[in-house]
Motif scaffolding. Structure first.
Motif, PDB file in Angstrom:
ATOM      1  N   PRO A 163      85.927 -50.089 -19.352  1.00 32.06           N
ATOM      2  CA  PRO A 163      84.782 -49.300 -19.841  1.00 32.06           C
ATOM      3  C   PRO A 163      84.779 -47.865 -19.316  1.00 32.06           C
ATOM      4  N   LEU A 164      85.305 -47.668 -18.128  1.00 33.07           N
ATOM      5  CA  LEU A 164      85.416 -46.327 -17.559  1.00 33.07           C
ATOM      6  C   LEU A 164      86.372 -45.479 -18.386  1.00 33.07           C
ATOM      7  N   HIS A 165      87.487 -46.073 -18.778  1.00 31.55           N
ATOM      8  CA  HIS A 165      88.484 -45.356 -19.577  1.00 31.55           C
ATOM      9  C   HIS A 165      87.947 -45.032 -20.969  1.00 31.55           C
ATOM     10  N   THR A 166      87.385 -46.033 -21.640  1.00 35.32           N
ATOM     11  CA  THR A 166      86.952 -45.824 -23.021  1.00 35.32           C
ATOM     12  C   THR A 166      85.842 -44.783 -23.112  1.00 35.32           C
ATOM     13  N   GLY A 186      84.358 -52.369 -11.538  1.00 35.18           N
ATOM     14  CA  GLY A 186      84.255 -53.119 -12.774  1.00 35.18           C
ATOM     15  C   GLY A 186      82.903 -53.021 -13.443  1.00 35.18           C
ATOM     16  N   ASP A 187      81.920 -52.397 -12.809  1.00 34.16           N
ATOM     17  CA  ASP A 187      80.582 -52.282 -13.381  1.00 34.16           C
ATOM     18  C   ASP A 187      80.639 -51.388 -14.625  1.00 34.16           C
ATOM     19  N   PRO A 188      80.215 -51.888 -15.788  1.00 35.63           N
ATOM     20  CA  PRO A 188      80.213 -51.054 -16.999  1.00 35.63           C
ATOM     21  C   PRO A 188      79.354 -49.801 -16.864  1.00 35.63           C
ATOM     22  N   ALA A 189      78.457 -49.780 -15.877  1.00 36.73           N
ATOM     23  CA  ALA A 189      77.608 -48.602 -15.664  1.00 36.73           C
ATOM     24  C   ALA A 189      78.436 -47.361 -15.341  1.00 36.73           C
ATOM     25  N   MET A 190      79.658 -47.545 -14.837  1.00 35.26           N
ATOM     26  CA  MET A 190      80.528 -46.387 -14.602  1.00 35.26           C
ATOM     27  C   MET A 190      80.815 -45.676 -15.918  1.00 35.26           C
ATOM     28  N   GLY A 191      81.091 -46.451 -16.951  1.00 40.04           N
ATOM     29  CA  GLY A 191      81.322 -45.871 -18.265  1.00 40.04           C
ATOM     30  C   GLY A 191      80.099 -45.161 -18.793  1.00 40.04           C
ATOM     31  N   GLU A 192      78.922 -45.744 -18.566  1.00 38.07           N
ATOM     32  CA  GLU A 192      77.692 -45.105 -19.011  1.00 38.07           C
ATOM     33  C   GLU A 192      77.462 -43.787 -18.277  1.00 38.07           C
ATOM     34  N   ALA A 193      77.816 -43.742 -16.997  1.00 36.12           N
ATOM     35  CA  ALA A 193      77.672 -42.497 -16.230  1.00 36.12           C
ATOM     36  C   ALA A 193      78.575 -41.405 -16.796  1.00 36.12           C
ATOM     37  N   VAL A 194      79.784 -41.771 -17.198  1.00 34.76           N
ATOM     38  CA  VAL A 194      80.698 -40.801 -17.812  1.00 34.76           C
ATOM     39  C   VAL A 194      80.157 -40.358 -19.164  1.00 34.76           C
TER      40      VAL A 194
END
Length: 215
Positions: free
Chosen positions: A77-80, A138-146
């Motif tokens: 999720p961080l990458h996408t 692994g927390d999807p919240a990293m992707g949301e932060a990006v």
């Protein structure tokens, strides 16, 4: 050689190079690369970047569904998030490189621009580097932060975790990651010495000359 086979070989080659130079260790770090059809190659979960098998590199759809290879990294999720918010992103590199991580632990860094402006190259290759808060791996919240950055940053530092860099292709992403780690190391070496950073005028000259997004 097909596009996907060649790209899998390229991912393994650069991953081993970074591993051999100590930029990542054990089973830390991950890489993704976007293919011409929009699908992604991603390093597998739990794998060491020094010992990747091209045939086992994860091939996933734009939605993250596994098409072939092993199960992808949990950080997908961080990458996408970078691919979705920065249309020119062709590759993303995430490491746990020592000096970059160390910089996130210091109490007096600027979260809007973590790297001090010591040389023009950090500005040219990275722009401003945003510090994001700590997330459990692994927390999807990293992707949301990006996503919350709305595509304004090509590089971020995850607090107590490590750097993530997006580039137009894998070579550009790796070069920018190397510059981030080198600048972090320089910042730590010079800490407390009264080292002279670039002046606002000098920064402006670099930004204008190399068309850097510095907003």
């Amino acid at each position: 050689m097909s596009e996907i086979a060649s790209a899998r070989e390229q991912v393994c080659l650069v991953a081993k190079s970074m591993f051999d130079r100590g930029l990542t260790h054990g089973s830390t770090g991950n890489i993704s690369l976007r293919l011409s059809d929009g699908t992604l190659l991603v390093t597998p979960t739990g794998s060491s970047m020094g010992f990747l098998d091209p045939a086992r590199i994860s091939h996933v759809s734009e939605k993250g569904d596994l098409l072939s290879g092993d199960k992808p990294t949990k950080e997908i999720p961080l990458h996408t998030a970078f691919y979705e918010t920065r249309s020119n992103t062709g590759a993303v590199v995430h490491l746990h490189s020592c000096h970059s991580v160390a910089l996130t632990l210091l109490p007096d860094i600027d979260p809007e621009n973590v790297l001090p402006t010591l040389t023009p190259y950090g500005i040219m290759q990275l722009g401003k580097v945003k510090l994001l808060p700590f997330f459990v791996p692994g927390d999807p919240a990293m992707g949301e932060a990006v996503r919350g950055l709305a595509g304004k940053r090509s590089a971020v530092l995850l607090a107590n975790h490590g750097p993530v860099v997006a580039g137009k292709d894998l070579t550009a992403a790796v070069y920018a990651m190397e510059e981030l780690e080198a600048t972090a190391r320089l910042a730590l070496l010079l800490r407390g010495t009264g080292a002279i950073s670039l002046t606002p005028d000098q920064i402006g000259q670099v930004v204008e000359r190399f068309d850097v997004d510095w907003n």
